[in-house]
Design a protein around this motif. Structure first.
Motif, PDB file in Angstrom:
ATOM      1  N   ARG A 234      14.251   1.153   4.225  1.00 17.96           N
ATOM      2  CA  ARG A 234      13.722   2.322   3.530  1.00 17.96           C
ATOM      3  C   ARG A 234      13.087   3.347   4.468  1.00 17.96           C
ATOM      4  N   TYR A 235      12.365   2.869   5.478  1.00 23.79           N
ATOM      5  CA  TYR A 235      11.519   3.779   6.243  1.00 23.79           C
ATOM      6  C   TYR A 235      11.801   3.812   7.746  1.00 23.79           C
TER       7      TYR A 235
ATOM      8  N   ASP B  87       6.889   7.638  -1.048  1.00 23.81           N
ATOM      9  CA  ASP B  87       6.391   7.728   0.314  1.00 23.81           C
ATOM     10  C   ASP B  87       5.936   6.356   0.788  1.00 23.81           C
ATOM     11  N   GLU B  88       5.874   6.170   2.090  1.00 19.38           N
ATOM     12  CA  GLU B  88       5.605   4.850   2.657  1.00 19.38           C
ATOM     13  C   GLU B  88       4.235   4.310   2.263  1.00 19.38           C
ATOM     14  N   GLU B  89       3.235   5.169   2.190  1.00 16.85           N
ATOM     15  CA  GLU B  89       1.900   4.696   1.822  1.00 16.85           C
ATOM     16  C   GLU B  89       1.887   4.136   0.404  1.00 16.85           C
TER      17      GLU B  89
ATOM     18  N   MET C  91       3.608   0.752   0.406  1.00 17.46           N
ATOM     19  CA  MET C  91       2.791  -0.333   0.939  1.00 17.46           C
ATOM     20  C   MET C  91       1.732  -0.776  -0.058  1.00 17.46           C
ATOM     21  N   LEU C  92       1.165   0.173  -0.797  1.00 13.91           N
ATOM     22  CA  LEU C  92       0.188  -0.188  -1.828  1.00 13.91           C
ATOM     23  C   LEU C  92       0.851  -1.006  -2.932  1.00 13.91           C
ATOM     24  N   MET C  93       2.062  -0.629  -3.299  1.00 14.68           N
ATOM     25  CA  MET C  93       2.789  -1.371  -4.335  1.00 14.68           C
ATOM     26  C   MET C  93       3.122  -2.781  -3.881  1.00 14.68           C
ATOM     27  N   MET C  94       3.487  -2.930  -2.601  1.00 13.39           N
ATOM     28  CA  MET C  94       3.909  -4.220  -2.078  1.00 13.39           C
ATOM     29  C   MET C  94       2.739  -5.115  -1.664  1.00 13.39           C
ATOM     30  N   GLN C  95       1.539  -4.561  -1.550  1.00 10.53           N
ATOM     31  CA  GLN C  95       0.402  -5.320  -1.035  1.00 10.53           C
ATOM     32  C   GLN C  95       0.140  -6.616  -1.801  1.00 10.53           C
TER      33      GLN C  95
END
Length: 259
Positions: A188-189, A224-226, A229-233
């Motif tokens: 993705r990124y 967006d990547e941030e 990352m919050l979703m995947m945390q």
């Protein structure tokens, strides 16, 4: 040679066949569902007459759990001898696997057994409990790549079945989950052009049954990547706990960090 049929049998069969087709099929669905609850599917109802077979064969295929217990069996070849509608009706396939089956699996092209008309609710992979070791770590990356674009399967179960898994079965599950997340982030990124998954999976592990389950979900939206990352945390934290709880294993591959 003539076979005699009693008047009672004749009247019963005629009365059933006189019903509308949708009613006959509903009755057969009830019969097959009841058989499944009793841990065994009886196909005797299909032998009543040609009409009953025509009405019920598709229902029967959709309710039957097909199992390939031989390591040398070829499921695609078996499916090709069936009528197209029978293949499309199958919802549950299980097969016993060793390295040969895993090599075939990771080479599927988007669909189970590379057959677009196979649509499964449940695919079960049962490790062969031989005296030989299973080196599942050799297939981790291939399985991850397969899952990213695998369609027509709702749930995948992989069952240890008392097989000897080098590095431990639970450790391989952790490795698989970690690599799913790592590859997903990379595609993705860190890749151009971006290559998000075509299918996402929800994973779980059953300690008692020594099995893992992968349940198909729609692909995640682009973000967006941030936000990603919050979703995947939460998933990452859950995975870390699973890794930390796993016992130390002498196989160095089981101690690699995956994310």
């Amino acid at each position: 040679m003539h076979t005699s049929i009693s008047r009672t049998e004749s009247r019963t069969t005629s009365a059933l066949l006189a019903l509308p087709a949708e009613v006959r099929i509903a009755i057969l669905e009830y019969v097959f569902d009841d058989n499944l609850r009793k841990s065994g599917l009886s196909l005797q109802a299909l032998l009543a007459c040609r009409q009953m077979y025509q009405d019920g064969s598709i229902v029967a295929f959709s309710k039957t759990s097909f199992i390939m217990s031989s390591l040398f069996g070829n499921i695609p070849e078996r499916l090709l001898v069936l009528h197209t509608k029978q293949v499309e009706a199958i919802r549950n396939i299980s097969f016993v696997a060793d390295a040969r089956q895993f090599r075939g699996l990771i080479n599927w092209s988007r669909y189970p057994f590379s057959m677009p008309n196979v649509r499964l609710d449940k695919l079960t992979i049962i490790l062969h409990p031989s005296s030989s070791w299973h080196y599942l770590f050799d297939f981790t990356s291939g399985v991850v790549e397969l899952l990213r674009d695998l369609h027509n399967v709702r749930r995948i179960f992989i069952i240890r079945n008392n097989a000897r898994v080098k590095g431990s079965f639970k450790t391989w599950y952790n490795r698989l989950v970690g690599m799913i997340m790592k590859v997903d982030h990379h595609e993705r990124y860190e890749k151009s052009p971006r290559n998000p998954e075509k299918m996402w999976w929800w994973w779980s592990y059953d300690e008692v049954a020594q099995s893992l389950c992968l349940e198909a979900r729609p692909p995640k939206p682009m973000m967006d990547e941030e936000s990603y990352m919050l979703m995947m945390q939460p998933l990452l934290e859950e995975w870390k706990v699973s890794v930390e709880n796993e016992e130390w294993n002498p196989d160095p591959r089981s101690r690699m960090m995956y994310y």
